[in-house]
Write a protein that holds these residues in place. Structure first.
Motif, short mmCIF file in Angstrom:
data_model
loop_
_atom_site.label_atom_id
_atom_site.label_comp_id
_atom_site.label_asym_id
_atom_site.label_seq_id
_atom_site.Cartn_x
_atom_site.Cartn_y
_atom_site.Cartn_z
N ALA A 62 40.84 -100.46 -67.61
CA ALA A 62 42.30 -100.29 -67.70
C ALA A 62 42.62 -98.81 -67.80
O ALA A 62 41.76 -98.01 -68.18
CB ALA A 62 42.85 -100.99 -68.95
N GLN A 63 43.85 -98.45 -67.48
CA GLN A 63 44.41 -97.17 -67.92
C GLN A 63 44.84 -97.50 -69.35
O GLN A 63 45.87 -98.13 -69.56
CB GLN A 63 45.56 -96.74 -67.02
N SER A 64 44.08 -97.06 -70.34
CA SER A 64 44.22 -97.61 -71.69
C SER A 64 44.91 -96.68 -72.69
O SER A 64 45.07 -97.05 -73.85
CB SER A 64 42.83 -97.97 -72.23
N PHE A 65 45.29 -95.48 -72.25
CA PHE A 65 45.89 -94.54 -73.20
C PHE A 65 47.42 -94.66 -73.13
O PHE A 65 48.03 -94.38 -72.09
CB PHE A 65 45.43 -93.11 -72.89
N VAL A 66 48.02 -95.05 -74.25
CA VAL A 66 49.45 -95.38 -74.27
C VAL A 66 50.33 -94.21 -73.80
O VAL A 66 51.19 -94.40 -72.93
CB VAL A 66 49.85 -95.91 -75.67
N PRO A 67 50.17 -92.98 -74.33
CA PRO A 67 51.05 -91.89 -73.87
C PRO A 67 50.99 -91.67 -72.35
O PRO A 67 52.02 -91.40 -71.72
CB PRO A 67 50.55 -90.67 -74.64
N THR A 68 49.81 -91.77 -71.76
CA THR A 68 49.70 -91.58 -70.30
C THR A 68 50.52 -92.62 -69.55
O THR A 68 50.98 -92.37 -68.44
CB THR A 68 48.20 -91.64 -69.89
N SER A 69 50.73 -93.76 -70.16
CA SER A 69 51.46 -94.82 -69.43
C SER A 69 52.92 -94.45 -69.20
O SER A 69 53.56 -95.01 -68.31
CB SER A 69 51.31 -96.17 -70.14
N TRP A 70 53.48 -93.50 -69.98
CA TRP A 70 54.85 -93.04 -69.69
C TRP A 70 54.84 -92.01 -68.56
O TRP A 70 55.81 -91.87 -67.84
CB TRP A 70 55.49 -92.43 -70.93
N ASN A 71 53.74 -91.25 -68.44
CA ASN A 71 53.65 -90.25 -67.37
C ASN A 71 53.23 -90.87 -66.05
O ASN A 71 53.56 -90.36 -64.98
CB ASN A 71 52.64 -89.16 -67.73
N GLN A 72 52.44 -91.96 -66.13
CA GLN A 72 51.93 -92.60 -64.91
C GLN A 72 52.18 -94.11 -65.00
O GLN A 72 51.23 -94.92 -65.01
CB GLN A 72 50.44 -92.31 -64.75
N PRO A 73 53.45 -94.51 -65.07
CA PRO A 73 53.76 -95.93 -65.28
C PRO A 73 53.35 -96.81 -64.10
O PRO A 73 52.90 -97.94 -64.31
CB PRO A 73 55.27 -95.95 -65.49
N ALA A 74 53.49 -96.30 -62.88
CA ALA A 74 53.18 -97.13 -61.72
C ALA A 74 51.66 -97.33 -61.62
O ALA A 74 51.19 -98.46 -61.36
CB ALA A 74 53.73 -96.51 -60.44
#
Ligand code: NAP
Ligand code: G4F
Length: 319
Positions: free
Chosen positions: A80-92
């Motif tokens: 997974a892309q598992s790091f929560v903060p990165t999910s706001w920068n790379q949501p797609a």
């Protein structure tokens, strides 16, 4: 000899699960995505005992080929892309890997051999702004990040394939679990690494965000045992895995620094940069179903976990 495929083999959990399955005499096939440099740091001690193959959750064909070639009886989907903060920068991207990637693996299983047992790495981040305390398998979800939203999708598509196609598709809803192999950007490892650096005179301060956030933290080595147990049951299901205790980031700091005879107040600096657009304030599990059905209990306490991580970073930085 049973064969298991583990996606996310280069990650924290992939490494502990591979060790466990080797002890249980599995043939372990670890899936790693292609990169320009090899990142086998967490598995270098077992790399000769497992087979590492290239594959990517963003590529349907690679998953189909893997299943056809290695014919596993169990698939553990830990990638997974598992790091929560990165999910706001790379949501797609987070949605493509962490959510749709689950569908791609389930589709590959459905086409190649629907009898393969499937484990999905679901997360307590799905509970987000919690609607119940503590959280169990029936607590409604309220995710607070693109990562949490993607994990809710991954959970429900797992349940849906179980119900639509009668597949052995199980979802483990794991609360935070840590170890000396945790990625450096996650708060526990960031703290243990900084404590070691400060103690050895290599670092001066530790910049953190929200110290009041509370998490149910356990040891990753204990949690991979629960993953395996879930796939040994008679029926697929959903299970919450956690310790049933919660502690704040501040408490983690207090114990970690005091273990090195330091006072966290002298070194921790609050930095707005590490605050999140939407926070998960409190997570605490109710793992009673797993305790009864799987006979699973965590072995490592919160305090032991903190001290193991600090000692490990001290030893590493001294080397
Ligand atoms: P991790 O250390 O971040 O490992 C994630 C793994 O996924 C890495 O091996 C990474 O490869 C791989 N990956 C990322 N994108 C991929 C792609 N497109 N295709 C194939 N592989 C890809 O995470 P972890 O802590 O071991 O967690 C394992 C799983 O449990 C994750 O799904 C996580 O979301 C979930 N989870 C973790 C916790 C926790 O507290 N640790 C709690 C609940 C759920 P690279 O090494 O190449 O980046
Ligand atoms: O260590 P964290 O980044 O983990 P988080 O966001 O709880 O997510 C982890 O656990 C999930 C299970 O619940 C997994 F699904 C997910 O993949 C991942 O493994 O942050 C923990 C808490 C947060 O509330 C954050 O705001 O620590 C707080 N925090 C305070 N300062 C910080 C920092 N987090 C990070 N990463 N860095 C800081 O400086």
């Amino acid at each position: 000899m049973p064969t298991a495929i583990i996606t996310g083999i280069t990650g924290q959990d992939g490494s502990y699960l591979a060790e466990l399955l080797l002890k249980k005499e599995y043939r372990v096939i670890g899936v790693a995505r292609r990169s320009s440099t090899v990142n086998y740091e967490r598995i270098e001690h077992i790399v000769d005992d497992i087979t590492v193959v290239q594959g990517d959750l963003q590529d349907q064909g690679s998953l189909l080929s893997l299943l056809e070639e290695y014919k596993p009886s169990e698939v553990y989907n830990l990638a997974a892309q598992s790091f929560v903060p990165t999910s706001w920068n790379q949501p797609a991207l987070t949605g493509d890997v962490t959510a749709l990637g689950v569908t791609r693996m389930l589709e590959a299983i459905r086409f190649v051999n629907p009898k393969i047992r499937f484990y999905q790495a679901s997360s307590s981040e799905m509970f987000g702004k919690v609607l119940e305390v503590p959280q169990n398998e029936d607590t409604p979800f309220y995710p607070r990040s693109p990562y949490g939203v993607a994990k809710v999708y991954g959970h429900w598509i797992t349940v849906n394939y179980r119900e639509s196609f009668d597949m052995f598709a199980t979802s483990g809803i794991l609360f935070n679990h840590e170890s000396p192999r945790r990625g450096m950007e996650f708060v526990t490892r960031k703290i243990s690494n900084a404590v070691a650096g400060i103690k050895l005179g290599k670092t001066k301060e530790l910049r953190l965000g929200n110290l009041e956030a509370q998490r149910d933290w356990g040891f990753a080595g204990d949690y991979v045992e629960a993953m395996w147990l879930m796939l040994q049951q008679d029926h697929p299901d959903n299970y919450v895995i956690g310790t049933g205790e919660t502690h704040s980031v501040r408490e983690f700091c207090e114990i970690a620094f005091s273990h090195a005879d330091l006072d966290y107040k002298d070194f921790v600096v609050m930095d707005e940069k590490f605050y999140r657009p939407a926070e998960v304030d409190l997570l605490i599990s109710d793992p009673s179903k797993a305790r009864a059905a799987l006979k699973w209990e965590p072995a490592v306490s919160f305090k032991e976990l903190v001290t193991i991580m600090v000692d490990s970073d001290l030893a590493r930085l001294k080397r």
